[in-house]
Design a protein around this motif. Structure first.
Motif, PDB file in Angstrom:
ATOM      1  N   UNK A  12       0.808  -1.226   0.000  1.00  0.00           N
ATOM      2  CA  UNK A  12       0.000   0.000   0.000  1.00  0.00           C
ATOM      3  C   UNK A  12       0.836   1.269   0.000  1.00  0.00           C
ATOM      4  N   UNK A  13       0.196   2.372  -0.424  1.00  0.00           N
ATOM      5  CA  UNK A  13       0.818   3.684  -0.307  1.00  0.00           C
ATOM      6  C   UNK A  13       0.999   4.030   1.173  1.00  0.00           C
ATOM      7  N   UNK A  14       1.990   4.883   1.448  1.00  0.00           N
ATOM      8  CA  UNK A  14       2.290   5.248   2.831  1.00  0.00           C
ATOM      9  C   UNK A  14       2.089   6.748   3.030  1.00  0.00           C
ATOM     10  N   UNK A  15       1.353   7.142   4.068  1.00  0.00           N
ATOM     11  CA  UNK A  15       1.230   8.571   4.373  1.00  0.00           C
ATOM     12  C   UNK A  15       2.503   9.106   5.015  1.00  0.00           C
ATOM     13  N   UNK A  16       2.591  10.423   5.119  1.00  0.00           N
ATOM     14  CA  UNK A  16       3.780  11.037   5.702  1.00  0.00           C
ATOM     15  C   UNK A  16       3.971  10.751   7.170  1.00  0.00           C
ATOM     16  N   UNK A  17       2.993  10.137   7.815  1.00  0.00           N
ATOM     17  CA  UNK A  17       3.101   9.806   9.232  1.00  0.00           C
ATOM     18  C   UNK A  17       3.616   8.389   9.478  1.00  0.00           C
ATOM     19  N   UNK A  18       3.816   7.595   8.421  1.00  0.00           N
ATOM     20  CA  UNK A  18       4.255   6.201   8.580  1.00  0.00           C
ATOM     21  C   UNK A  18       5.704   6.149   9.068  1.00  0.00           C
ATOM     22  N   UNK A  19       6.031   5.097   9.809  1.00  0.00           N
ATOM     23  CA  UNK A  19       7.410   4.905  10.278  1.00  0.00           C
ATOM     24  C   UNK A  19       7.956   3.529   9.907  1.00  0.00           C
ATOM     25  N   UNK A  20       7.219   2.749   9.134  1.00  0.00           N
ATOM     26  CA  UNK A  20       7.720   1.447   8.701  1.00  0.00           C
ATOM     27  C   UNK A  20       6.919   0.970   7.504  1.00  0.00           C
ATOM     28  N   UNK A  21       7.469  -0.040   6.839  1.00  0.00           N
ATOM     29  CA  UNK A  21       6.811  -0.642   5.679  1.00  0.00           C
ATOM     30  C   UNK A  21       7.075  -2.143   5.728  1.00  0.00           C
ATOM     31  N   UNK A  22       6.006  -2.933   5.649  1.00  0.00           N
ATOM     32  CA  UNK A  22       6.178  -4.387   5.648  1.00  0.00           C
ATOM     33  C   UNK A  22       6.310  -4.890   4.216  1.00  0.00           C
ATOM     34  N   UNK A  23       7.356  -5.671   3.974  1.00  0.00           N
ATOM     35  CA  UNK A  23       7.617  -6.252   2.662  1.00  0.00           C
ATOM     36  C   UNK A  23       7.086  -7.682   2.662  1.00  0.00           C
ATOM     37  N   UNK A  24       6.212  -8.028   1.725  1.00  0.00           N
ATOM     38  CA  UNK A  24       5.630  -9.376   1.726  1.00  0.00           C
ATOM     39  C   UNK A  24       6.684 -10.465   1.496  1.00  0.00           C
ATOM     40  N   UNK A  25       6.403 -11.640   2.000  1.00  0.00           N
ATOM     41  CA  UNK A  25       7.267 -12.800   1.767  1.00  0.00           C
ATOM     42  C   UNK A  25       7.363 -13.086   0.277  1.00  0.00           C
ATOM     43  N   UNK A  26       8.555 -13.483  -0.161  1.00  0.00           N
ATOM     44  CA  UNK A  26       8.756 -13.866  -1.552  1.00  0.00           C
ATOM     45  C   UNK A  26       8.934 -12.712  -2.516  1.00  0.00           C
ATOM     46  N   UNK A  27       8.935 -11.485  -2.026  1.00  0.00           N
ATOM     47  CA  UNK A  27       9.120 -10.338  -2.914  1.00  0.00           C
ATOM     48  C   UNK A  27      10.546 -10.282  -3.461  1.00  0.00           C
ATOM     49  N   UNK A  28      11.526 -10.734  -2.654  1.00  0.00           N
ATOM     50  CA  UNK A  28      12.929 -10.715  -3.052  1.00  0.00           C
ATOM     51  C   UNK A  28      13.400 -12.147  -3.311  1.00  0.00           C
ATOM     52  N   UNK A  29      14.574 -12.266  -3.889  1.00  0.00           N
ATOM     53  CA  UNK A  29      15.159 -13.573  -4.192  1.00  0.00           C
ATOM     54  C   UNK A  29      16.312 -13.861  -3.232  1.00  0.00           C
ATOM     55  N   UNK A  30      16.609 -15.128  -2.959  1.00  0.00           N
ATOM     56  CA  UNK A  30      17.677 -15.452  -2.006  1.00  0.00           C
ATOM     57  C   UNK A  30      19.064 -15.142  -2.552  1.00  0.00           C
ATOM     58  N   UNK A  31      19.968 -14.819  -1.619  1.00  0.00           N
ATOM     59  CA  UNK A  31      21.374 -14.643  -1.948  1.00  0.00           C
ATOM     60  C   UNK A  31      21.682 -13.475  -2.841  1.00  0.00           C
ATOM     61  N   UNK A  32      20.909 -12.397  -2.754  1.00  0.00           N
ATOM     62  CA  UNK A  32      21.089 -11.255  -3.652  1.00  0.00           C
ATOM     63  C   UNK A  32      21.327  -9.956  -2.886  1.00  0.00           C
ATOM     64  N   UNK A  33      22.083  -9.060  -3.523  1.00  0.00           N
ATOM     65  CA  UNK A  33      22.259  -7.701  -3.011  1.00  0.00           C
ATOM     66  C   UNK A  33      21.177  -6.804  -3.591  1.00  0.00           C
ATOM     67  N   UNK A  34      20.636  -5.945  -2.752  1.00  0.00           N
ATOM     68  CA  UNK A  34      19.620  -4.983  -3.170  1.00  0.00           C
ATOM     69  C   UNK A  34      19.979  -3.606  -2.643  1.00  0.00           C
ATOM     70  N   UNK A  35      19.323  -2.616  -3.195  1.00  0.00           N
ATOM     71  CA  UNK A  35      19.435  -1.254  -2.674  1.00  0.00           C
ATOM     72  C   UNK A  35      18.045  -0.772  -2.309  1.00  0.00           C
ATOM     73  N   UNK A  36      17.873  -0.387  -1.052  1.00  0.00           N
ATOM     74  CA  UNK A  36      16.606   0.159  -0.599  1.00  0.00           C
ATOM     75  C   UNK A  36      16.615   1.669  -0.681  1.00  0.00           C
ATOM     76  N   UNK A  37      15.451   2.256  -0.863  1.00  0.00           N
ATOM     77  CA  UNK A  37      15.297   3.707  -0.915  1.00  0.00           C
ATOM     78  C   UNK A  37      14.069   4.081  -0.086  1.00  0.00           C
ATOM     79  N   UNK A  38      14.236   5.013   0.832  1.00  0.00           N
ATOM     80  CA  UNK A  38      13.113   5.618   1.537  1.00  0.00           C
ATOM     81  C   UNK A  38      13.112   7.098   1.176  1.00  0.00           C
ATOM     82  N   UNK A  39      11.976   7.575   0.678  1.00  0.00           N
ATOM     83  CA  UNK A  39      11.878   8.950   0.179  1.00  0.00           C
ATOM     84  C   UNK A  39      10.758   9.684   0.919  1.00  0.00           C
ATOM     85  N   UNK A  40      11.118  10.802   1.570  1.00  0.00           N
ATOM     86  CA  UNK A  40      10.136  11.679   2.191  1.00  0.00           C
ATOM     87  C   UNK A  40       9.705  12.722   1.168  1.00  0.00           C
TER      88      UNK A  40
END
Length: 297
Positions: free
Chosen positions: A156-184
């Motif tokens: 879901x979309x996140x309002x400006x008051x959110x402080x976390x985001x849950x990532x569903x199981x299986x969204x990523x693949x095992x043994x991989x490097x990723x880059x996360x981005x949080x944007x205000x």
């Protein structure tokens, strides 16, 4: 403005940018677009090939350079339309409204993620944020492709008051490097009345990027031969869903120069976990050798 965080405090990435963008709801509904800056200068917005997006983009290493090019004050977006004549929409610019950099919490847990289970990305609160503002979370893989973004992919979309985001199981693949981005994203102005059916926003945004890694071993690609029409040869690459691979091909191996042997290649994304290549008219080259590797960004 962009930041990078590996430890406790986000560090400047010396990347500042401004984007002026107009999304069009019908091809070529807008024939020309320009942005008038507070000092009277006019910046044209380029129209893409489909006629659905007008955009101007500039980036700078230092905030002072951006502020000199784009002074504070009201801007005007002028659209020359195919049916509604010329329309002008006011936009606001306020450098003081630039949000503070998002600060990620518990980055250590992001370095050995069990991708088979849901997990959360958490950050310190968006101190300038309110209900009308937005927080965007994005995850990019090591090929530079977005694999998840809030507001899509079942997250879901996140309002400006959110402080976390849950990532569903299986969204990523095992043994991989990723880059996360949080944007205000701080909303400065929204206008849905000046041009009925068109809504414009002016926002200020600050992003923090951070490293992520999943536990386990990555899936290796596998080559297999598949049934093909008479006179043809078909090979299948089975791999990680959504990952790009390069299938390399040659009709003769050169042991003295193995890396020079493969002179033909075919790049594709394993949508759904596989893709195939069918070659026809191989009578002149009856022998074929294939190998597969992951594509590089």
């Amino acid at each position: 403005e962009d930041y990078w965080q590996e430890e406790g405090v986000p560090q400047p990435s010396f990347h500042h940018f401004v984007v002026a963008q107009a999304e069009v709801n019908a091809p070529n509904a807008v024939t020309r677009a320009q942005l008038r800056l507070p000092d009277g200068r006019e910046i044209p917005l380029g129209l893409d090939e489909e006629g659905l997006m007008c955009e101007a983009f500039s980036e700078y290493a230092f905030a002072a350079d951006l502020e000199r090019i784009l002074p504070e004050g009201d801007c005007a977006l002028t659209l020359e339309t195919a049916r509604d004549g010329v329309r002008s929409l006011e936009l606001a610019m306020d450098g003081d409204a630039l949000p503070t950099a998002p600060r990620l919490l518990d980055l250590g847990s992001m370095q050995m993620i069990d991708q088979a289970q849901p997990f959360s990305i958490a950050w310190a609160s968006f101190s300038e944020g309110g209900g009308e503002d937005v927080i965007i979370v994005e995850i990019l893989d090591d090929q530079g492709d977005t694999v998840m973004e809030t507001g899509s992919d079942g997250v879901p979309e996140l309002p400006g008051t959110a402080t976390s985001c849950e990532i569903p199981a299986g969204m990523l693949s095992p043994g991989r490097d990723y880059e996360g981005v949080v944007r205000f994203v701080k909303l400065l102005k929204s206008d849905a009345t000046s041009y009925p059916g068109v809504q414009v926003y002016s926002v200020m945004a600050t992003s923090t990027r951070f490293p992520m890694r999943t536990a386990g071993e990555p899936m290796r690609p596998v080559l297999s031969i598949q049934p093909a029409p008479a006179g043809a040869f078909r090979v299948r690459v089975t791999g990680e869903p959504g990952r790009a691979y390069v299938l390399e091909i040659t009709d003769a191996l050169r042991p003295e120069l193995p890396e020079m042997s493969f002179v033909f290649w075919y790049e594709a994304v394993a949508e759904g976990g596989w893709f195939e290549l069918t070659e026809y008219d191989l009578s002149a080259n009856p022998r074929r050798f294939y190998r597969v590797r992951e594509a590089t960004p």
